[in-house]
Design a protein around this motif. Structure first.
Motif, PDB file in Angstrom:
ATOM      1  N   ASP A 107       0.830  -1.208   0.000  1.00 16.80           N
ATOM      2  CA  ASP A 107       0.000   0.000   0.000  1.00 16.80           C
ATOM      3  C   ASP A 107       0.866   1.260   0.000  1.00 16.80           C
ATOM      4  N   ALA A 108       1.856   1.288   0.883  1.00 18.71           N
ATOM      5  CA  ALA A 108       2.718   2.458   0.988  1.00 18.71           C
ATOM      6  C   ALA A 108       3.413   2.744  -0.337  1.00 18.71           C
ATOM      7  N   CYS A 109       3.882   1.693  -1.002  1.00 15.34           N
ATOM      8  CA  CYS A 109       4.570   1.872  -2.283  1.00 15.34           C
ATOM      9  C   CYS A 109       3.610   2.341  -3.370  1.00 15.34           C
ATOM     10  N   VAL A 110       2.382   1.846  -3.364  1.00 12.22           N
ATOM     11  CA  VAL A 110       1.376   2.318  -4.313  1.00 12.22           C
ATOM     12  C   VAL A 110       1.122   3.811  -4.120  1.00 12.22           C
ATOM     13  N   LEU A 111       0.909   4.215  -2.877  1.00 14.21           N
ATOM     14  CA  LEU A 111       0.620   5.625  -2.593  1.00 14.21           C
ATOM     15  C   LEU A 111       1.777   6.533  -2.996  1.00 14.21           C
ATOM     16  N   TRP A 112       3.004   6.118  -2.676  1.00 12.29           N
ATOM     17  CA  TRP A 112       4.151   6.994  -2.944  1.00 12.29           C
ATOM     18  C   TRP A 112       4.491   7.040  -4.424  1.00 12.29           C
ATOM     19  N   SER A 113       4.393   5.913  -5.104  1.00 14.45           N
ATOM     20  CA  SER A 113       4.672   5.900  -6.545  1.00 14.45           C
ATOM     21  C   SER A 113       3.667   6.757  -7.299  1.00 14.45           C
ATOM     22  N   GLU A 114       2.414   6.722  -6.867  1.00 13.46           N
ATOM     23  CA  GLU A 114       1.403   7.557  -7.515  1.00 13.46           C
ATOM     24  C   GLU A 114       1.634   9.032  -7.231  1.00 13.46           C
ATOM     25  N   LEU A 115       2.082   9.356  -6.019  1.00 12.02           N
ATOM     26  CA  LEU A 115       2.437  10.743  -5.724  1.00 12.02           C
ATOM     27  C   LEU A 115       3.530  11.223  -6.671  1.00 12.02           C
ATOM     28  N   VAL A 116       4.552  10.408  -6.873  1.00  6.25           N
ATOM     29  CA  VAL A 116       5.642  10.774  -7.772  1.00  6.25           C
ATOM     30  C   VAL A 116       5.141  10.918  -9.203  1.00  6.25           C
ATOM     31  N   ARG A 117       4.357   9.960  -9.654  1.00  7.66           N
ATOM     32  CA  ARG A 117       3.839   9.996 -11.030  1.00  7.66           C
ATOM     33  C   ARG A 117       3.054  11.279 -11.294  1.00  7.66           C
ATOM     34  N   SER A 118       2.125  11.597 -10.422  1.00  3.26           N
ATOM     35  CA  SER A 118       1.297  12.780 -10.636  1.00  3.26           C
ATOM     36  C   SER A 118       2.104  14.059 -10.476  1.00  3.26           C
ATOM     37  N   ALA A 119       3.084  14.068  -9.569  1.00  2.00           N
ATOM     38  CA  ALA A 119       3.906  15.260  -9.378  1.00  2.00           C
ATOM     39  C   ALA A 119       4.738  15.562 -10.614  1.00  2.00           C
ATOM     40  N   VAL A 120       5.314  14.536 -11.222  1.00  4.89           N
ATOM     41  CA  VAL A 120       6.112  14.754 -12.432  1.00  4.89           C
ATOM     42  C   VAL A 120       5.253  15.332 -13.544  1.00  4.89           C
ATOM     43  N   LEU A 121       4.038  14.858 -13.675  1.00  2.00           N
ATOM     44  CA  LEU A 121       3.155  15.363 -14.728  1.00  2.00           C
ATOM     45  C   LEU A 121       2.675  16.785 -14.452  1.00  2.00           C
ATOM     46  N   ASP A 122       2.310  17.073 -13.201  1.00  5.73           N
ATOM     47  CA  ASP A 122       1.562  18.298 -12.902  1.00  5.73           C
ATOM     48  C   ASP A 122       2.278  19.298 -12.013  1.00  5.73           C
ATOM     49  N   GLY A 123       3.400  18.937 -11.388  1.00  7.97           N
ATOM     50  CA  GLY A 123       4.092  19.862 -10.510  1.00  7.97           C
ATOM     51  C   GLY A 123       3.435  19.989  -9.157  1.00  7.97           C
ATOM     52  N   PRO A 124       3.851  20.964  -8.362  1.00  5.37           N
ATOM     53  CA  PRO A 124       3.393  21.050  -6.978  1.00  5.37           C
ATOM     54  C   PRO A 124       1.978  21.551  -6.792  1.00  5.37           C
ATOM     55  N   GLY A 125       1.413  22.239  -7.780  1.00  9.46           N
ATOM     56  CA  GLY A 125       0.067  22.774  -7.603  1.00  9.46           C
ATOM     57  C   GLY A 125       0.023  23.853  -6.530  1.00  9.46           C
ATOM     58  N   ASP A 126      -1.165  24.053  -5.989  1.00  3.96           N
ATOM     59  CA  ASP A 126      -1.368  25.135  -5.030  1.00  3.96           C
ATOM     60  C   ASP A 126      -1.626  24.658  -3.613  1.00  3.96           C
ATOM     61  N   GLY A 127      -1.616  23.360  -3.387  1.00  5.35           N
ATOM     62  CA  GLY A 127      -1.937  22.872  -2.053  1.00  5.35           C
ATOM     63  C   GLY A 127      -1.239  21.572  -1.736  1.00  5.35           C
ATOM     64  N   THR A 128      -1.711  20.890  -0.714  1.00  7.13           N
ATOM     65  CA  THR A 128      -1.127  19.629  -0.281  1.00  7.13           C
ATOM     66  C   THR A 128      -1.537  18.511  -1.228  1.00  7.13           C
ATOM     67  N   PRO A 129      -0.596  17.739  -1.752  1.00  2.73           N
ATOM     68  CA  PRO A 129      -0.981  16.622  -2.623  1.00  2.73           C
ATOM     69  C   PRO A 129      -1.702  15.544  -1.819  1.00  2.73           C
ATOM     70  N   GLU A 130      -2.852  15.140  -2.283  1.00  2.00           N
ATOM     71  CA  GLU A 130      -3.605  14.082  -1.617  1.00  2.00           C
ATOM     72  C   GLU A 130      -3.152  12.730  -2.168  1.00  2.00           C
ATOM     73  N   LEU A 131      -2.842  11.813  -1.281  1.00  2.00           N
ATOM     74  CA  LEU A 131      -2.427  10.493  -1.720  1.00  2.00           C
ATOM     75  C   LEU A 131      -3.646   9.694  -2.163  1.00  2.00           C
ATOM     76  N   ALA A 132      -3.463   8.893  -3.190  1.00  2.00           N
ATOM     77  CA  ALA A 132      -4.570   8.282  -3.929  1.00  2.00           C
ATOM     78  C   ALA A 132      -5.098   7.031  -3.233  1.00  2.00           C
ATOM     79  N   LEU A 133      -5.915   7.223  -2.222  1.00  2.00           N
ATOM     80  CA  LEU A 133      -6.448   6.094  -1.454  1.00  2.00           C
ATOM     81  C   LEU A 133      -7.316   5.182  -2.299  1.00  2.00           C
ATOM     82  N   GLU A 134      -7.895   5.704  -3.374  1.00  2.00           N
ATOM     83  CA  GLU A 134      -8.766   4.880  -4.219  1.00  2.00           C
ATOM     84  C   GLU A 134      -8.006   3.765  -4.924  1.00  2.00           C
TER      85      GLU A 134
END
Length: 324
Positions: free
Chosen positions: A175-202
């Protein structure tokens, strides 16, 4: 998809940021923290030269060298290659190795057969026997998995769990690896945005989402990495690293990477691992160019690489994964 220069910079930041966090935390692993800002002075459990990264980044490089060919990490062939790379690293390059990972790799060394299948079977057996395989040793090497299929979050999640299960079969480690890898994937595509990145519990099994939501909400309420001291455990390691990321995002963008990694080291205990995990995400959010230049110039390690080679491994993984 053709990656933009900013996206390529963020992809390059994943392994460079991880290595910088790793080398920054190495001197203080299970040791007294400095009064001032941590420095890349080496030492630690290795011992390591100043700026040298540890097993956290070494094992990530094992995965990256396979992924950079465009290989599908969910495939039998790729998992055999990664498992073989782990065994070769242990035999010829490991400066340090976690107890669980070392036990498994040494145990399968003389067992014939497909390397991925043999290693995963041993990992599963250890978990079933002990019920204790949720250490942080899979999470520490997972950031690069987020680069492997940038346009496919389901494939990224499947690959992250597959890589975790090679040595850490506990579902929480996956689970931890799924959440962190998805955080990295979305960050590379979209950057930091304007707020706290939500980890993809779905992306997690429904039965565990509420518990993870509570663990992550605790971080958001007070993003102080030192609040999660049992960081040899994958959940606490993720909480501490996530706290460092959230803390960084709430500060100045121009100093975010430095602030986040200093906070990660200040979590104490497994300092190199927490800072390596945080560094992979911070590099994905802010890019290689946002990592302090003096840190980038200093990092080095097995198998004779420096920051430029790490950046190339990371961008090759991202771009070849897009064309696979």
């Amino acid at each position: 998809m053709i990656m933009t220069p900013a996206q390529l910079d963020r992809a390059a930041g994943v392994l460079v940021g991880q290595a910088c966090g790793d080398a920054l935390g190495v001197p203080y692993e299970f040791a007294v923290l400095p009064d001032g800002e941590p420095e890349m002075i080496g030492g630690g459990l290795g011992p390591y030269a100043p700026g040298e990264w540890s097993d956290d980044t070494q094992m990530s490089i094992c995965i990256a060298r396979v992924a950079a060919t465009g290989a599908d990490l969910t495939s039998v062939a790729a998992q055999d290659s990664v498992a073989s790379a782990f065994e070769e690293w242990l035999a010829g390059g490991a400066s340090d190795v976690g107890v669980q990972t070392g036990t498994l790799l040494r145990g399968v060394g003389r067992v014939p057969g497909p390397r991925g299948e043999i290693l995963r079977a041993a990992s599963r057996a250890l978990h079933e026997e002990t019920g204790r395989s949720a250490g942080n040793g899979a999470l520490m090497r997972t950031a690069v998995v987020g680069l492997t299929r940038l346009l496919d979050r389901a494939a990224t999640a499947t690959a992250a769990r597959a890589m975790a299960e090679l040595t850490h079969f506990d579902p929480l480690a996956g689970d931890a690896c799924v959440l962190w890898s998805e955080l990295v994937r979305s960050a590379v595509l979209d950057g930091p945005g304007d707020g706290t990145p939500e980890l993809a519990l779905e992306l997690l099994p429904p039965a565990r989402r509420d518990q993870w939501q509570r663990w992550l909400a605790d971080v958001i309420a007070d993003p102080t990495p030192a609040r999660f001291p049992n960081n040899g455990y994958t959940v606490a390691a993720l909480q501490a690293a996530y706290a460092a990321v959230v803390f960084a995002l709430r500060g100045r963008p121009d100093t975010a990477v430095r602030a986040g990694l200093v906070a990660a080291v200040r979590a104490g205990h497994d300092t190199d691992t927490v800072a390596a995990i945080a560094g992979g995400a911070l590099g994905a959010l802010f890019g290689r160019s946002a990592i302090p230049a003096e840190w980038r110039a200093r990092i080095h390690g097995w198998p004779g690489l420096r920051a430029a080679e790490l950046a190339t491994l990371a961008t090759d993984t991202a771009t070849r994964g897009l064309s696979a």
